[in-house]
Design a protein around this motif. Structure first.
Motif, PDB file in Angstrom:
ATOM      1  N   PRO A  89       2.050  -0.761   5.777  1.00 32.92           N
ATOM      2  CA  PRO A  89       2.487  -0.895   4.389  1.00 32.92           C
ATOM      3  C   PRO A  89       3.578   0.127   4.066  1.00 32.92           C
ATOM      4  N   ILE A  90       4.630  -0.337   3.418  1.00 32.25           N
ATOM      5  CA  ILE A  90       5.762   0.541   3.130  1.00 32.25           C
ATOM      6  C   ILE A  90       5.876   0.774   1.622  1.00 32.25           C
ATOM      7  N   SER A  91       6.074   2.015   1.284  1.00 30.66           N
ATOM      8  CA  SER A  91       6.103   2.410  -0.121  1.00 30.66           C
ATOM      9  C   SER A  91       7.365   1.919  -0.823  1.00 30.66           C
ATOM     10  N   SER A  92       7.224   1.551  -2.088  1.00 35.44           N
ATOM     11  CA  SER A  92       8.408   1.228  -2.892  1.00 35.44           C
ATOM     12  C   SER A  92       8.324   2.032  -4.188  1.00 35.44           C
ATOM     13  N   ASP A  93       9.410   2.069  -4.950  1.00 34.55           N
ATOM     14  CA  ASP A  93       9.449   2.922  -6.148  1.00 34.55           C
ATOM     15  C   ASP A  93       8.411   2.516  -7.192  1.00 34.55           C
ATOM     16  N   ASP A  94       8.207   1.218  -7.354  1.00 31.15           N
ATOM     17  CA  ASP A  94       7.405   0.755  -8.496  1.00 31.15           C
ATOM     18  C   ASP A  94       5.928   1.151  -8.414  1.00 31.15           C
ATOM     19  N   LEU A  95       5.245   0.682  -7.366  1.00 31.67           N
ATOM     20  CA  LEU A  95       3.798   0.931  -7.275  1.00 31.67           C
ATOM     21  C   LEU A  95       3.442   1.876  -6.135  1.00 31.67           C
ATOM     22  N   LYS A  96       4.473   2.550  -5.617  1.00 30.58           N
ATOM     23  CA  LYS A  96       4.276   3.617  -4.613  1.00 30.58           C
ATOM     24  C   LYS A  96       3.506   3.165  -3.361  1.00 30.58           C
ATOM     25  N   GLY A  97       3.622   1.898  -3.041  1.00 26.59           N
ATOM     26  CA  GLY A  97       3.014   1.421  -1.796  1.00 26.59           C
ATOM     27  C   GLY A  97       1.609   0.867  -1.946  1.00 26.59           C
TER      28      GLY A  97
END
Ligand code: RP5
Length: 171
Positions: A89-97
């Motif tokens: 799983p890779i983190s993204s800005d919105d829900l932090k992964g």
């Protein structure tokens, strides 16, 4: 590497590459030949099905799939092959992964994805888990894994010495 790949690393977007290349680096340390590609469960679903369906014919033994947000890549691949699939799983800005983690870890019974932790640690561990799977039928990889564990222990012992020394100097 020119030798036929036994691990396939795929990611949902080029933006995942910074993280997913860590999996490739780790496989490289174990001298395990791999291929790496971008395929998206949402943006190129036909390519994902083709990749998964051809994986056995292409003699892949393990697939590592990294994706962020609504991370369906690992699950969709797992749905189309019986080769072990390891998800990162890779983190993204919105829900932090958390979005990617839950998408991946909540596979329905019957179609497993071995879900790693988030991000770079997950990518590295995905490669190590792939190596562990391959080591069951490859003694060279088995030996490399044992050696890797020794290196980890040596690093902890070195850190222990540094911390004790730094602490003693403060007293
Ligand atoms: C996912 O959406 C990808 O795996 C990536 O982590 C995320 C964002 O993709 P981009 O908009 O950066 O291409 O499918």
């Amino acid at each position: 590497m020119n030798i036929k790949p036994v691990v396939g690393i795929v990611m949902g977007s080029e933006s995942d590459f910074e993280v997913m290349k860590k999996a490739g680096d780790m496989l490289g340390k174990f001298k395990i030949p791999y291929e790496i590609d971008v395929i998206s469960a949402h943006r190129s679903p036909k390519l994902v099905v083709k990749y998964a369906e051809e994986a056995i014919r292409n003699e892949l033994k393990v697939i590592i799939a990294g994706a962020g947000k609504a991370a369906h890549l690992a699950g969709v691949i797992a749905a189309h092959t019986t080769i072990p699939v390891i998800g990162v799983p890779i983190s993204s800005d919105d829900l932090k992964g958390m979005d990617a983690l839950f998408s991946m870890v909540q596979m329905p019974a019957g179609v497993p994805v071995a879900t790693m932790g988030l991000g770079s640690s997950g990518a590295k561990n995905a490669a190590i888990l792939a190596a562990e799977i391959l080591s069951l039928s490859d003694t060279k990889i088995f030996d490399k894994l044992l050696n890797y564990r020794t290196v980890l222990e040596e690093e902890v012992l070195a850190a222990s010495e540094r911390v004790k020394k730094a602490s003693a100097e403060k007293k």
